[in-house]
Design a protein around this motif. Structure first.
Motif, mmCIF file in Angstrom:
data_model
loop_
_atom_site.group_PDB
_atom_site.id
_atom_site.type_symbol
_atom_site.label_atom_id
_atom_site.label_comp_id
_atom_site.label_asym_id
_atom_site.label_seq_id
_atom_site.Cartn_x
_atom_site.Cartn_y
_atom_site.Cartn_z
ATOM 1 N N LEU A 32 0.814 -1.214 0.000
ATOM 2 C CA LEU A 32 0.000 0.000 0.000
ATOM 3 C C LEU A 32 0.848 1.265 0.000
ATOM 4 N N LEU A 33 2.166 1.098 -0.081
ATOM 5 C CA LEU A 33 3.106 2.220 0.013
ATOM 6 C C LEU A 33 4.014 2.277 -1.198
ATOM 7 N N SER A 34 4.525 3.481 -1.460
ATOM 8 C CA SER A 34 5.635 3.597 -2.405
ATOM 9 C C SER A 34 6.903 3.757 -1.567
ATOM 10 N N SER A 35 8.021 3.332 -2.105
ATOM 11 C CA SER A 35 9.272 3.390 -1.348
ATOM 12 C C SER A 35 9.699 4.819 -1.034
ATOM 13 N N ARG A 36 9.174 5.780 -1.766
ATOM 14 C CA ARG A 36 9.576 7.182 -1.584
ATOM 15 C C ARG A 36 8.737 7.934 -0.553
ATOM 16 N N GLU A 37 7.637 7.349 -0.101
ATOM 17 C CA GLU A 37 6.811 8.036 0.883
ATOM 18 C C GLU A 37 7.525 8.083 2.233
ATOM 19 N N THR A 38 7.418 9.226 2.893
ATOM 20 C CA THR A 38 7.946 9.332 4.249
ATOM 21 C C THR A 38 6.938 8.718 5.204
ATOM 22 N N ILE A 39 7.455 7.984 6.203
ATOM 23 C CA ILE A 39 6.602 7.249 7.136
ATOM 24 C C ILE A 39 6.997 7.584 8.563
ATOM 25 N N ILE A 40 5.997 7.828 9.394
ATOM 26 C CA ILE A 40 6.198 7.914 10.837
ATOM 27 C C ILE A 40 5.383 6.780 11.447
ATOM 28 N N ASP A 41 6.062 5.900 12.170
ATOM 29 C CA ASP A 41 5.414 4.770 12.825
ATOM 30 C C ASP A 41 5.298 5.084 14.310
ATOM 31 N N LEU A 42 4.064 5.102 14.802
ATOM 32 C CA LEU A 42 3.806 5.450 16.197
ATOM 33 C C LEU A 42 3.818 4.212 17.085
ATOM 34 N N GLY A 43 4.467 4.317 18.239
ATOM 35 C CA GLY A 43 4.519 3.210 19.186
ATOM 36 C C GLY A 43 5.180 1.994 18.589
ATOM 37 N N SER A 44 6.360 2.170 18.064
ATOM 38 C CA SER A 44 7.032 1.137 17.255
ATOM 39 C C SER A 44 7.349 -0.139 18.011
ATOM 40 N N ILE A 55 12.957 -2.417 6.328
ATOM 41 C CA ILE A 55 13.718 -3.570 5.842
ATOM 42 C C ILE A 55 13.282 -3.933 4.426
ATOM 43 N N CYS A 56 12.001 -3.739 4.133
ATOM 44 C CA CYS A 56 11.453 -4.090 2.809
ATOM 45 C C CYS A 56 11.626 -2.985 1.777
ATOM 46 N N GLY A 57 12.285 -1.888 2.120
ATOM 47 C CA GLY A 57 12.620 -0.895 1.112
ATOM 48 C C GLY A 57 12.052 0.490 1.283
ATOM 49 N N SER A 58 11.203 0.729 2.278
ATOM 50 C CA SER A 58 10.760 2.099 2.518
ATOM 51 C C SER A 58 11.981 2.899 2.945
ATOM 52 N N GLU A 59 12.201 4.010 2.271
ATOM 53 C CA GLU A 59 13.472 4.729 2.400
ATOM 54 C C GLU A 59 13.547 5.741 3.533
ATOM 55 N N ASP A 60 12.410 6.248 3.993
ATOM 56 C CA ASP A 60 12.421 7.310 4.994
ATOM 57 C C ASP A 60 11.418 6.968 6.087
ATOM 58 N N VAL A 61 11.871 6.216 7.085
ATOM 59 C CA VAL A 61 10.996 5.738 8.153
ATOM 60 C C VAL A 61 11.490 6.275 9.497
ATOM 61 N N THR A 62 10.565 6.856 10.242
ATOM 62 C CA THR A 62 10.842 7.312 11.600
ATOM 63 C C THR A 62 10.026 6.457 12.558
ATOM 64 N N LEU A 63 10.697 5.894 13.539
ATOM 65 C CA LEU A 63 10.062 5.061 14.559
ATOM 66 C C LEU A 63 9.960 5.878 15.839
ATOM 67 N N VAL A 64 8.760 6.011 16.375
ATOM 68 C CA VAL A 64 8.544 6.762 17.607
ATOM 69 C C VAL A 64 8.196 5.770 18.714
ATOM 70 N N GLU A 65 9.021 5.746 19.747
ATOM 71 C CA GLU A 65 8.842 4.795 20.849
ATOM 72 C C GLU A 65 9.271 5.467 22.146
ATOM 73 N N SER A 66 8.429 5.382 23.184
ATOM 74 C CA SER A 66 8.741 6.048 24.451
ATOM 75 C C SER A 66 9.627 5.212 25.371
ATOM 76 N N ASP A 67 9.680 3.909 25.181
ATOM 77 C CA ASP A 67 10.454 3.020 26.051
ATOM 78 C C ASP A 67 11.901 2.954 25.545
ATOM 79 N N SER A 68 12.823 3.455 26.328
ATOM 80 C CA SER A 68 14.228 3.511 25.889
ATOM 81 C C SER A 68 14.815 2.123 25.660
ATOM 82 N N ARG A 69 14.347 1.123 26.401
ATOM 83 C CA ARG A 69 14.843 -0.247 26.183
ATOM 84 C C ARG A 69 14.415 -0.759 24.808
ATOM 85 N N LYS A 70 13.183 -0.453 24.422
ATOM 86 C CA LYS A 70 12.709 -0.854 23.094
ATOM 87 C C LYS A 70 13.439 -0.080 22.008
#
Length: 178
Positions: A32-44, A55-70
């Protein structure tokens, strides 16, 4: 699995089904995505779906996670997978990021809360892709009291009760129009 015993990345009951229940579920978003779309993933958390998409090729991914261990796990998993992601260790409501084309989330919160978090992180043409379970219709009903949006539904290929909600043209309902 090593990390999961220390920081609970997935529920213990799900470890035998990690591929089907978590990885393949996350992979559904890839088509459902193109590799060029920017992505923000909440609660990663364990990297679902954001890290899998990177890993599958999305080029601009930001992972937001509050747990420092995760976040430590996410950094190590990205290194081991030889993929690049941006990891933000912060509570979602406190994060300030450049808006993205797509905001994703999986097993994080009910839809009204997800929209509250996602809306300020979306570009004007942006959309949300949320993996939802059997309560998707109830959550949509609750969200419609506060949000106008275009909705697409893609049936889950991994959960007979699941759906991928594609939400676009998201606008908060004006208090005067209630």
């Amino acid at each position: 699995m090593r990390w999961n015993s220390r920081i609970n990345l997935v529920a213990a009951r799900d470890t035998a089904q990690i591929w089907d229940r978590h990885v393949l579920d996350s992979l559904q978003l890839h088509s459902l995505l193109s590799s060029r779309e920017t992505i923000i993933d909440l609660g990663s958390g364990g990297g679902f779906p954001g890290l899998i998409l990177a890993i599958c090729g999305s080029e601009d991914v930001t992972l937001v996670e509050s747990d420092s261990r995760k976040c430590s796990f996410l950094r190590e998993a990205a290194r081991a997978a030889e993929t690049t992601v941006r990891i933000v260790n912060a509570r979602i409501e406190d994060v300030r990021l450049a808006p993205a084309d797509v905001v994703t989330a999986r097993a994080l919160a009910a839809l009204p809360q997800l929209l509250d978090w996602a809306e300020p992180l979306l570009l004007p043409h942006g959309r949300c892709l949320f993996l939802k379970g059997r309560k998707a219709d109830e959550e949509l009903t609750a969200a419609r009291s506060r949000w106008h949006m275009m909705i697409t539904r893609t049936p889950s290929r991994t959960d007979p009760d699941g759906v991928i909600l594609g939400l676009s043209q998201i606008k908060r309902v004006s208090p005067l129009n209630c």
